[in-house]
Design an enzyme around this catalytic site. Structure first.
Site, PDB file in Angstrom:
ATOM      1  N   ASP A  19      99.748 -17.544  66.288  1.00 58.25           N
ATOM      2  CA  ASP A  19     100.371 -16.272  65.928  1.00 58.25           C
ATOM      3  C   ASP A  19     100.108 -15.920  64.464  1.00 58.25           C
ATOM      4  O   ASP A  19     101.031 -15.727  63.678  1.00 58.25           O
ATOM      5  CB  ASP A  19     101.889 -16.366  66.193  1.00 58.25           C
ATOM      6  CG  ASP A  19     102.515 -14.993  66.320  1.00 58.25           C
ATOM      7  OD1 ASP A  19     101.763 -14.003  66.379  1.00 58.25           O
ATOM      8  OD2 ASP A  19     103.761 -14.901  66.345  1.00 58.25           O
ATOM      9  N   LEU A  51     113.069 -14.180  69.303  1.00 56.86           N
ATOM     10  CA  LEU A  51     113.725 -15.419  69.679  1.00 56.86           C
ATOM     11  C   LEU A  51     114.704 -15.936  68.625  1.00 56.86           C
ATOM     12  O   LEU A  51     115.617 -16.675  68.939  1.00 56.86           O
ATOM     13  CB  LEU A  51     112.690 -16.506  69.969  1.00 56.86           C
ATOM     14  CG  LEU A  51     111.622 -16.176  71.007  1.00 56.86           C
ATOM     15  CD1 LEU A  51     110.701 -17.362  71.225  1.00 56.86           C
ATOM     16  CD2 LEU A  51     112.243 -15.745  72.321  1.00 56.86           C
ATOM     17  N   ALA A  56     113.326 -11.714  64.740  1.00 54.99           N
ATOM     18  CA  ALA A  56     112.298 -11.618  65.765  1.00 54.99           C
ATOM     19  C   ALA A  56     112.953 -11.757  67.128  1.00 54.99           C
ATOM     20  O   ALA A  56     114.179 -11.838  67.240  1.00 54.99           O
ATOM     21  CB  ALA A  56     111.237 -12.683  65.545  1.00 54.99           C
TER      22      ALA A  56
END
Ligand SMILES: Nc1ncnc2c1ncn2[C@@H]1O[C@H](COP(=O)(O)OP(=O)(O)O)[C@@H](O)[C@H]1O
Ligand SMILES: *[C@@H]1O[C@H](CO)[C@@H](O)[C@H](O)[C@H]1NC(C)=O
Length: 376
Positions: A319, A169, A167
């Protein structure tokens, strides 16, 4: 003849304007950096310049391609569509080149279906599935530095070479702990995200401010504010570890909810080591049907879980996309819901929560048991 002269003149003007804007951007950037006393690494300056050039090119493209067109004409609307496509491609290239925070914001933009043109949503959506990966040795170095061990071999009996998920990060690896043999998921932050984050946010704020002035209709400043508020939390994996533990305690009464156990000994601000949880993504209908999972049961469990988050606790997973919600059968043959990624939670204001609960209770024409269950 006059037409040719006019065209040449206009092209020159376009070029002059775009050069002018780029120069101004560069000049203002230098001033801005100087004034704010940023000690930019050369790489930071490059990222800043890339953003400036992309924004400058997109802005001049819009300003000039639409110049003189009748907003009601067909040409205007086709031109606009092409502009959106070109703009989106340039933003995508910028996010890819700059990485980290830029990808995070690109993903954020891609989820604003209700706000932005389709071309932006479609083009930037690829950032969700194809974020650039860090190499395994970079990842290992982060683990070693951050957990202060000489080598990953001292921690893991096995560390998968390929990440389970990548992803903006971080990326997640499957591994096996050397001391207990337990199977774990290790989430490791990309090495450059945190050191770059302050400058990247400042860069973004700067350019969004310019865009806000050039195109007052766009109003994207809130996006920057949100990133500014949330990113420091998301970049501290100990915060995620705390959230996971807190939510596990909060929902101890829902036996079907699995939140991966955290191995604190192997955690730091940039490394999160947790229990490995198998399961199928909740939108993987084929797997769900193949394994004869009861869809009603899944819906009921998800419904209860998120209703309690909203109405009872006022503490909400921010999320809940399908990659973070898995379903699986446990050893007793019961359906479990696995909830991943506890980096960001929102807290609802209490009086809002209670009002909202009352609204829903009124809609549901509730019985007394329901009311008792949802106190407030
Ligand atoms: N505890 C875990 N067990 C198994 N797989 C995991 C676990 N944690 C994460 N993953 C996998 O890694 C992916 C990305 O993890 P996530 O925490 O959502 O990272 P990010 O916040 O960067 O999106 C998930 O979609 C899932 O496939
Ligand atoms: C909740 O409802 C009360 C009474 O109707 C109202 O005064 C208050 O402003 C509401 N609060 C929120 C956050 O909506």
């Amino acid at each position: 003849m006059i037409a040719v002269v006019r065209r040449v003149f206009r092209n020159r003007l376009v070029r002059a304007f775009s050069t002018g804007l780029t120069l101004t951007t560069a000049g203002v950037s230098v001033y801005f950096l100087h004034r704010n006393d940023y000690s930019l690494s050369s790489i930071g300056a490059v990222r800043f310049a890339r953003a400036g050039i992309a924004v400058g090119r997109i802005a001049t493209d819009y300003k000039w391609s639409l110049h003189g067109l009748d907003p009601d004409s067909k040409e205007y609307s086709t031109t606009m569509k092409q502009l959106h496509s070109r703009g989106a491609e340039k933003l995508l290239a910028l996010a890819r080149a700059n990485g980290g925070v830029f990808i995070k914001v690109g993903q954020h933009i891609a989820s604003l279906q209700y706000l932005l043109p389709d071309e932006y949503i479609k083009t930037l959506s690829v950032l969700h599935s194809r974020a650039p990966e860090s190499k395994l040795d970079e990842v290992k170095r982060v683990v070693e530095e951050s957990l202060n061990v000489p080598s990953c071999d001292d921690l893991f009996e096995f560390l998968d070479e390929r990440p389970k998920g990548a992803a903006s990060l971080a990326q997640v690896y499957e591994a096996k702990l050397i001391d207990t043999g337990e199977r774990v998921a290790v989430k490791v932050q990309h090495p450059k995200v945190k050191p770059h984050s302050l400058i990247d946010i400042a860069t973004m704020e700067f350019f969004v401010n310019i865009v806000d002035r050039l195109f007052p209709d766009f109003r994207l400043m809130w996006l920057v504010d949100e990133v500014k508020r949330n990113l420091p939390k998301e970049l501290d994996f100990l915060n995620e570890a705390d959230n996971a533990d807190r939510v596990r305690r909060m929902f101890a009464h829902l036996p079907y909810l699995k939140i991966p156990k955290i191995y604190r000994k192997y955690c730091s601000d940039r490394v999160l080591t947790m229990e490995f949880c198998d399961g199928f993504q909740i939108d993987d209908i084929r797997a769900i049907e193949e394994h004869n999972f009861d869809k009603h049961d899944i819906c009921q469990k998800i419904g209860t879980l998120f209703s309690e988050m909203i109405f009872v606790n006022g503490y909400i997973h921010c999320d809940p996309h399908p990659g973070n919600v898995l379903v699986n059968k446990n050893s007793e043959g019961e359906l479990d819901i696995v909830l991943l990624d506890h980096g960001l939670y929102a807290t609802l204001q209490d009086d809002f929560r209670i009002n909202y609960t009352k609204l829903w209770l009124a809609l549901l024409k509730p019985d007394r048991d329901l009311i008792k269950a949802y106190k407030g």
